[in-house]
Design an enzyme around this catalytic site. Structure first.
Site, PDB file in Angstrom:
ATOM      1  N   LEU A 177       0.898  -1.194   0.011  1.00 55.26           N
ATOM      2  CA  LEU A 177      -0.159  -0.005   0.024  1.00 55.26           C
ATOM      3  C   LEU A 177       0.755   1.243  -0.139  1.00 55.26           C
ATOM      4  CD1 LEU A 177      -2.594  -1.028   2.655  1.00 55.26           C
ATOM      5  CD2 LEU A 177      -3.090  -1.335   0.212  1.00 55.26           C
ATOM      6  N   ASN A 208      -1.542  -6.016   9.621  1.00 55.28           N
ATOM      7  CA  ASN A 208      -1.013  -6.806   8.664  1.00 55.28           C
ATOM      8  C   ASN A 208      -0.487  -8.133   9.601  1.00 55.28           C
ATOM      9  OD1 ASN A 208      -0.042  -8.060   5.948  1.00 55.28           O
ATOM     10  ND2 ASN A 208       2.012  -7.675   6.988  1.00 55.28           N
ATOM     11  N   HIS A 219       2.274 -11.157   9.010  1.00 59.11           N
ATOM     12  CA  HIS A 219       3.539 -11.451   8.614  1.00 59.11           C
ATOM     13  C   HIS A 219       3.649 -12.889   9.228  1.00 59.11           C
ATOM     14  CE1 HIS A 219       7.074 -11.093   6.348  1.00 59.11           C
ATOM     15  NE2 HIS A 219       7.736 -11.482   7.481  1.00 59.11           N
ATOM     16  N   ASP A 223       6.464  -4.003   6.735  1.00 56.05           N
ATOM     17  CA  ASP A 223       6.605  -4.825   7.886  1.00 56.05           C
ATOM     18  C   ASP A 223       7.563  -4.302   9.067  1.00 56.05           C
ATOM     19  OD1 ASP A 223       7.507  -7.753   5.891  1.00 56.05           O
ATOM     20  OD2 ASP A 223       5.415  -6.990   6.475  1.00 56.05           O
ATOM     21  N   GLU A 270      -0.681 -17.757  12.908  1.00 56.29           N
ATOM     22  CA  GLU A 270      -1.394 -16.497  12.321  1.00 56.29           C
ATOM     23  C   GLU A 270      -2.938 -16.715  12.484  1.00 56.29           C
ATOM     24  OE1 GLU A 270      -0.301 -16.418   7.863  1.00 56.29           O
ATOM     25  OE2 GLU A 270       1.392 -17.515   8.448  1.00 56.29           O
TER      26      GLU A 270
HETATM   27  C1  GRF Z   1       0.668 -17.058   4.204  1.00 49.38           C
HETATM   28  O1  GRF Z   1       1.827 -17.338   4.036  1.00 49.38           O
HETATM   29  C2  GRF Z   1       0.300 -15.659   5.141  1.00 49.38           C
HETATM   30  O2  GRF Z   1       1.465 -16.069   6.220  1.00 49.38           O
HETATM   31  C3  GRF Z   1       0.805 -14.501   4.513  1.00 49.38           C
HETATM   32  O3  GRF Z   1       0.171 -14.823   3.275  1.00 49.38           O
HETATM   33  C4  GRF Z   1      -0.096 -16.176   2.785  1.00 49.38           C
HETATM   34  C5  GRF Z   1      -1.445 -16.639   2.223  1.00 49.38           C
HETATM   35  O4  GRF Z   1      -2.386 -16.188   3.212  1.00 49.38           O
HETATM   36  N1  GRF Z   1       0.195 -13.593   5.317  1.00 49.38           N
HETATM   37  P1  GRF Z   1      -3.887 -16.545   3.202  1.00 49.38           P
HETATM   38  O5  GRF Z   1      -3.946 -17.767   3.050  1.00 49.38           O
HETATM   39  O6  GRF Z   1      -4.167 -16.059   1.688  1.00 49.38           O
HETATM   40  O7  GRF Z   1      -4.637 -16.117   4.058  1.00 49.38           O
END
Ligand code: GRF
Length: 220
Positions: A100, A114, A116, A157, A187
């Site tokens: 962005l 976000n 990460h 990040d 995550e």
């Molecule tokens: C994953 O590697 C996640 O860590 C990163 O984007 C990738 C796909 O994520 N943020 P998602 O399944 O599309 O949420």
């Protein structure tokens, strides 16, 4: 008089499989995202399976295709236009692969989160996304990795960290196995929790640190 906390409108930006979007949807359905609701999903490419996940959950979803705009500034303008009349209080980047630009970051300063797939400040910044992160982690010989939910600023990040969770690296891990463990054990847990903390007004930002407030504290 108890101040009526208006429910926050959450926009989720996606590019790929949407497993982090799914984690947010599931958390919302379990009542774990307090004072917030996912009202809009924006996909940067029309092939993203995340679009199916949004549709199945009955959430409005729009494709604002990154490849339809040559200049990143034009893409930023298209994103701002898409959000214009939606009273969005929080943008969540959930596997969103476009960077962005300053016009979006400025308008939504400290309102963009976000996820990460590493323990920032390790293995992050330009070029570190998706499986590339886990390849570098495995090459390093480290025994732990994890994920970070953080605010987004002009540095890739680089925004203030909200939550992190570590996961073990096992003998014989490859990028696929490690990516799945980081998603499942880190995550998909910390992103919904960070989103809920934001919507509850429980994250105070001090420079590049955050303080997570108790349920009764007020961040003012
Ligand atoms: C994953 O590697 C996640 O860590 C990163 O984007 C990738 C796909 O994520 N943020 P998602 O399944 O599309 O949420």
């Amino acid at each position: 008089m108890l101040s009526e906390k208006l429910e926050k409108n959450i926009a989720v930006f996606v590019s790929g499989g949407g497993t982090n979007l799914q984690a947010l949807i599931d958390a919302q359905e379990r009542g774990e995202i307090k004072n917030g609701r996912i009202t809009y999903v924006l996909a940067s490419n029309e092939k993203a399976y995340a679009i199916e996940r949004a549709k199945k959950a009955g959430i409005e979803c729009e494709v604002v295709s990154r490849k339809a705009y040559a200049a990143s500034e034009a893409y930023d303008a298209a994103i701002l236009a898409a959000l214009e009349h939606r009273s969005i209080d929080l943008i969540v980047l959930a596997g969103f692969l476009s960077i962005l630009g300053p016009s979006v970051i400025e308008k939504y300063r400290n309102k963009i989160i976000n996820i990460h797939p590493s323990l920032i400040p390790l293995f992050c910044g330009d070029g570190f996304y998706g499986k590339k992160v886990h390849t570098a982690v495995l090459a390093s010989g480290m025994k732990v990795t994890g994920a970070t939910a953080h605010f987004v600023n002009e540095i890739t990040d680089g925004g203030a960290i909200i939550l992190q969770k570590a996961v073990p690296i096992e003998q014989g891990d490859n990028e696929d196995i490690l990516q799945y463990r980081v998603m499942r054990q880190a995550e998909w847990e910390i992103l919904p929790r960070a989103v809920s903390l934001f919507c509850e007004g429980r994250i105070r930002i001090d420079g590049n640190h955050t303080v997570i407030l108790g349920r009764s504290e007020n961040k003012e």
